[in-house]
Design a protein around this motif. Sequence first.
Motif, short mmCIF file in Angstrom:
data_model
loop_
_atom_site.label_atom_id
_atom_site.label_comp_id
_atom_site.label_asym_id
_atom_site.label_seq_id
_atom_site.Cartn_x
_atom_site.Cartn_y
_atom_site.Cartn_z
N GLN B 6 41.63 32.48 39.12
CA GLN B 6 41.12 33.43 38.14
C GLN B 6 41.10 32.77 36.77
O GLN B 6 41.93 31.92 36.48
CB GLN B 6 42.01 34.68 38.06
CG GLN B 6 42.13 35.49 39.32
CD GLN B 6 43.00 36.71 39.12
OE1 GLN B 6 43.99 36.91 39.85
NE2 GLN B 6 42.67 37.54 38.14
N THR B 19 33.64 40.88 33.13
CA THR B 19 33.76 40.51 34.54
C THR B 19 34.89 39.51 34.71
O THR B 19 34.99 38.55 33.94
CB THR B 19 32.44 39.89 35.06
OG1 THR B 19 31.39 40.84 34.92
CG2 THR B 19 32.58 39.49 36.52
N SER B 21 36.49 36.96 37.51
CA SER B 21 36.18 36.31 38.79
C SER B 21 37.45 35.93 39.54
O SER B 21 38.52 35.75 38.95
CB SER B 21 35.32 35.08 38.56
OG SER B 21 36.02 34.14 37.75
N CYS B 22 37.29 35.79 40.83
CA CYS B 22 38.39 35.38 41.72
C CYS B 22 37.76 34.45 42.75
O CYS B 22 37.00 34.89 43.61
CB CYS B 22 39.00 36.60 42.37
SG CYS B 22 40.30 36.28 43.60
N THR B 23 38.09 33.16 42.65
CA THR B 23 37.46 32.17 43.52
C THR B 23 38.46 31.69 44.57
O THR B 23 39.55 31.22 44.24
CB THR B 23 36.96 30.98 42.69
OG1 THR B 23 36.04 31.46 41.72
CG2 THR B 23 36.26 29.96 43.59
N TRP B 37 42.33 44.36 44.04
CA TRP B 37 42.55 44.10 42.61
C TRP B 37 43.63 45.02 42.06
O TRP B 37 43.71 46.20 42.44
CB TRP B 37 41.25 44.33 41.83
CG TRP B 37 40.19 43.32 42.11
CD1 TRP B 37 39.22 43.39 43.08
CD2 TRP B 37 39.96 42.08 41.42
NE1 TRP B 37 38.43 42.29 43.04
CE2 TRP B 37 38.84 41.47 42.02
CE3 TRP B 37 40.59 41.44 40.35
CZ2 TRP B 37 38.34 40.23 41.59
CZ3 TRP B 37 40.09 40.23 39.92
CH2 TRP B 37 38.98 39.63 40.53
N ALA B 66 34.00 46.50 41.88
CA ALA B 66 34.22 45.15 42.35
C ALA B 66 33.24 44.80 43.45
O ALA B 66 32.65 45.69 44.08
CB ALA B 66 35.66 44.99 42.85
N LYS B 68 32.22 41.33 46.38
CA LYS B 68 32.66 40.10 47.05
C LYS B 68 31.42 39.42 47.63
O LYS B 68 30.54 40.08 48.18
CB LYS B 68 33.66 40.44 48.15
CG LYS B 68 34.05 39.30 49.05
CD LYS B 68 34.86 39.83 50.24
CE LYS B 68 34.83 38.87 51.40
NZ LYS B 68 35.50 39.39 52.60
N SER B 72 34.03 34.12 46.89
CA SER B 72 34.45 34.66 45.60
C SER B 72 34.35 36.18 45.55
O SER B 72 33.68 36.80 46.38
CB SER B 72 33.58 34.09 44.48
OG SER B 72 33.75 32.70 44.35
N SER B 74 34.55 39.55 42.40
CA SER B 74 34.52 39.87 40.97
C SER B 74 34.94 41.30 40.72
O SER B 74 34.61 42.19 41.50
CB SER B 74 33.10 39.67 40.42
OG SER B 74 32.70 38.33 40.47
N VAL B 76 34.54 44.17 37.78
CA VAL B 76 33.75 44.51 36.60
C VAL B 76 34.35 45.75 35.94
O VAL B 76 34.62 46.76 36.62
CB VAL B 76 32.28 44.77 36.96
CG1 VAL B 76 31.50 45.25 35.74
CG2 VAL B 76 31.66 43.52 37.55
N CYS B 90 43.78 39.45 41.45
CA CYS B 90 43.13 39.63 42.73
C CYS B 90 44.13 39.26 43.83
O CYS B 90 45.12 38.54 43.58
CB CYS B 90 41.85 38.81 42.86
SG CYS B 90 42.04 37.01 42.72
#
Lengths: 118, 109
Positions: B6, B19, B21-23, B37, B66, B68, B72, B74, B76, B90
């Motif tokens: 993140q 936003t 993000s979560c990768t 989340w 959110a 997916k 990844s 996200s 919002v 996340c």
Amino acid sequence: QVQLQESGPRLVKPSETLSLTCTVSGGSISSSSWSWIRQPPEKGLEWIGYIYYTGTTNYNPSLKSRVTMSLDTSKNQFSLKLSSVTAADTAVYYCARDTRGYNSFDIWGQGTMVTVSS
Amino acid sequence: QSVLTQPPSVSGAPGQRVTISCTGSSSNIGAGHDVHWYQQLPGTAPKLLIYGNTNRPSGVPDRFSASKSGTSASLVISGLQAEDEADYYCQSYDSGSRIFGGGTKLTVL
């Protein structure tokens, strides 16, 4: 509604065992699975493991050798034991209820700070 | 180093949209595991904000959404409010363990 409350010693000596209990109120422990999560000061969250109401457990592989979880349905409580603690185990420890059908946590206790120090 | 990445921080003015993000990778988010989340206000326990990628628990405002895609996910937040200032995490699943992202601090300017 369901509420969770952690209890146990706030200070543990290095190499000893950390023991915490989570008391469930407003609902039965025999209806879900229950997790422990910790958060070192100023750091992120780490899942420790869960125990299902049947007694089945699943632990984080990184902590598995030191973790034991149990539950007492008569007292509506579940417990965590973490052995051979070091300063790296200093953290806020949270108990939480697993969301039914998901790997998330929908109800959390307020957390209890445990310090490992001599 | 968290398995889920993140951004350390994001910011936005009141009323704006941000936003987070979560990768992840092919062993967690990319493997089809759900993303959840949490919002952690200062000095308090985390609160479930989104579960199962897109679902809001009862009581969570619809300003939070959110999604997916691939490896990844996200979160919002629309119509940013001062009380949204918090840490956001996340969470997913990987190799027998529930895992968290490192967290993102949201600052409301």
